[in-house]
Design a protein around this motif. Structure first.
Motif, PDB file in Angstrom:
ATOM      1  N   GLU A 147     104.146  97.565  18.061  1.00  0.00           N
ATOM      2  CA  GLU A 147     103.790  96.292  18.699  1.00  0.00           C
ATOM      3  C   GLU A 147     103.027  95.405  17.723  1.00  0.00           C
ATOM      4  N   THR A 148     102.096  96.018  16.972  1.00  0.00           N
ATOM      5  CA  THR A 148     101.336  95.250  15.987  1.00  0.00           C
ATOM      6  C   THR A 148     102.238  94.719  14.893  1.00  0.00           C
ATOM      7  N   ASN A 150     105.557  94.188  15.034  1.00  0.00           N
ATOM      8  CA  ASN A 150     106.450  93.146  15.560  1.00  0.00           C
ATOM      9  C   ASN A 150     105.710  91.830  15.748  1.00  0.00           C
ATOM     10  N   GLN A 151     104.512  91.924  16.311  1.00  0.00           N
ATOM     11  CA  GLN A 151     103.720  90.714  16.531  1.00  0.00           C
ATOM     12  C   GLN A 151     103.353  90.055  15.201  1.00  0.00           C
ATOM     13  N   THR A 152     102.966  90.890  14.236  1.00  0.00           N
ATOM     14  CA  THR A 152     102.581  90.356  12.931  1.00  0.00           C
ATOM     15  C   THR A 152     103.762  89.709  12.230  1.00  0.00           C
ATOM     16  N   GLN A 155     104.550  86.398  13.702  1.00  0.00           N
ATOM     17  CA  GLN A 155     103.568  85.362  13.350  1.00  0.00           C
ATOM     18  C   GLN A 155     103.726  84.895  11.906  1.00  0.00           C
TER      19      GLN A 155
END
Length: 527
Positions: A147-148, A150-152, A155
């Motif tokens: 999740e981190t 993918n989110q990173t 962004q």
């Protein structure tokens, strides 16, 4: 050797009791039996082996001695709630082993009831789930990592601001590794092209590092800044590379405490070392090989994102420089146009003063003024487009506007959109001015009903585009060829034929003057 109490199974023959005892002792789980009111009176061999207790110690509520005091009240409450309801139940709580270590167990209790539905005994099992919990925690941690990541990635792929981008990457590194603090040092250039190093920090205020110099290429930092690969140390204070470079024999006074250390270079696809990611924790042994792999992936994405941000910043600077150059160019063109108009005005004044004392009639002076004004208007039109050219329809509108006034409906103008170079535009503008002036004085526009048509088209001839224009008059007084070639005719022929390499055919049939213009169309930049 201790003797366990016998299993109270009064309805079973002795042989079957022995079989049950053997079966229960060979179960992989801990197993036990309790009375209807919840007092345990029998445990299998696995129970005693795991807990290191004796049968006498476990009688009644003796099992409470091997439970964690922190969870004991909750276990007692749930156990006797099940006893009171006579219902099966299950829950998870830790049980202490013979080695003193508490391990998680899944406990299940099942009542045995008689024909009237009364509980006659309770059967219980305890299944160790340490491995399952470990796997579940690993899966949960891996999910958080994904999740981190993918989110990173989402962004940084959408961010072009270098400061925000590097902060996002540093924050992600701290979350992925569990570091207490992290920093990203990266190289960049300013608008003058000078190189310098910036950094972002996560986990602590930036002021925590503001009093210290940037990392040097010491034995600890050099592998990162040279792009050799990750550096991971369970205890950097015990690392042989630590404290080997004066003036500091280790960390400067007041530096954040670091024991666990992990650093990864940020390298572009071309091999350029853009900077490095650095993470620390005050406790030793906090970073694993998995953390190292995660940071290598983050560093790769960071390099791509930083490269994109650099390209964007360079493009923005180039755009700003071009805008500034364009403003300067417009300023110069406007200044040049202003000086040309002033020059034309001066020429017009000199001619006016000369002709005032000359025997030439006023009409001559008016013609000179009109030609100078037409030339000035053509300059203004080209200045609006920075002297990169203009379109033929605008040239036509500008050249005919002074001659239309109440004659607007007497002009028929038609043709495709054509881009003209400045030189072509000036020549055509002056030619149209001469033709319109002649039509007003002698031709179709000298009466109340004559008309002028102006049509044009573009033709391809031998890989060259040529402009074909036709000016024709009708409805005016009868026309005859002039006895001599005037200045206007010579101006048209010189401007279009001599300067542009085109041809001009002026005809004077009785029905009205016609002018056929054929000229090449040079390529126009900016259109």
């Amino acid at each position: 050797m201790t003797t366990r109490p016998e299993v109270n199974v009064p309805t079973l023959p002795v042989a079957e009791v022995d079989d049950f005892q053997a079966f229960a002792d060979h179960l992989p789980q801990l197993a036990w039996i309790a009375t209807p009111d919840g007092n345990a009176y029998w445990y299998n061999h696995q129970w005693y082996q795991y807990t290191g207790t004796t049968p006498e110690e476990m009688l009644g509520q003796g099992w409470q001695a091997v439970l964690n005091p922190a969870v004991l009240p909750d276990v007692i409450e749930r156990w006797f709630a099940a006893v009171a309801s006579g219902s099966a139940a299950e829950w998870v709580f830790p049980i202490k082993g013979a080695d003193g270590v508490f391990r998680p167990f899944l406990t299940r209790v099942q009542p045995q009831k008689d024909q009237q539905g009364r509980v006659i005994r309770w059967f219980g099992t305890n299944t160790e789930i340490s491995e399952q919990q470990r796997i579940a925690e690993l899966l949960s941690e891996e999910k958080r990592h994904l999740e981190t990541l993918n989110q990173t990635m989402a962004q940084v792929s959408a961010e072009l601001d270098l400061e925000k981008l590097t902060q996002t990457i540093t924050d992600a590194g701290v979350r992925l590794t569990g570091a207490r603090f992290g920093a990203l040092f990266y190289n960049t250039t300013d608008e003058r092209g000078d190189a310098f190093t910036l950094y972002t920090i996560s986990g602590v205020p930036k002021e925590s590092f503001s009093d210290f110099p940037n990392p040097r290429a010491t034995h600890v930092f050099a592998p990162t800044f040279r792009g050799e690969g990750p550096v991971r140390s369970d205890d950097i204070l015990a690392d042989p590379r630590y404290g080997q470079n004066p003036p500091y024999s280790g960390m400067p006074k007041g530096h954040l405490p670091v024991r666990s250390y992990l650093a990864v270079p940020v390298k572009s696809r071309s091999g350029e070392v853009m900077g490095g990611l650095f993470f620390g924790h005050p406790e030793p042994g906090k970073f694993t090989a998995r953390h190292e792999d995660l940071l290598v992936g983050i560093a790769g994405q960071a390099a791509i994102a930083i490269d994109n941000a650099r390209l964007f910043e360079a493009a923005q600077r180039e755009i700003a420089e071009r805008r500034e150059a364009e403003k300067h160019r417009e300023l110069l063109i406007n200044e040049l146009n202003h000086r040309v108009k002033n020059t034309l005005a001066t020429v017009q004044s000199i001619i006016a003063q000369t002709l005032r004392t000359n025997s030439l009639e006023a009409e001559a002076r008016s013609r000179v003024d009109a030609r100078l004004i037409a030339l000035s208007d053509a300059h203004n039109l080209l200045t609006e487009h920075n002297w990169e050219g203009t379109t033929l329809d605008r040239v036509v509108a500008m050249a005919l506007r002074p001659h239309q006034s109440d004659r607007e409906r007497r002009f028929e103008v038609h043709g495709p959109n054509v881009h003209l170079s400045p030189k072509t535009a000036l020549a055509i503008a002056m030619a149209l001015h001469e033709l319109a002036t002649n039509a007003i004085k002698y031709g179709a526009l000298s009466n109340d009903h004559g008309q002028v048509s102006l049509h044009w088209k573009v033709e391809q001839k031998n890989a060259e585009q040529r402009l074909h224009m036709l000016w024709s008059e009708r409805g005016g007084p009868p026309v005859s060829p002039p006895s001599r070639k005037g200045f206007g005719t010579r101006l048209i022929e010189r401007g279009l034929a001599a300067e542009l390499g085109g041809s001009v055919q002026l005809s004077y049939p009785a029905s009205g003057v016609t002018c056929v213009i054929d000229t090449p169309l040079p390529t126009v930049s900016g259109f």
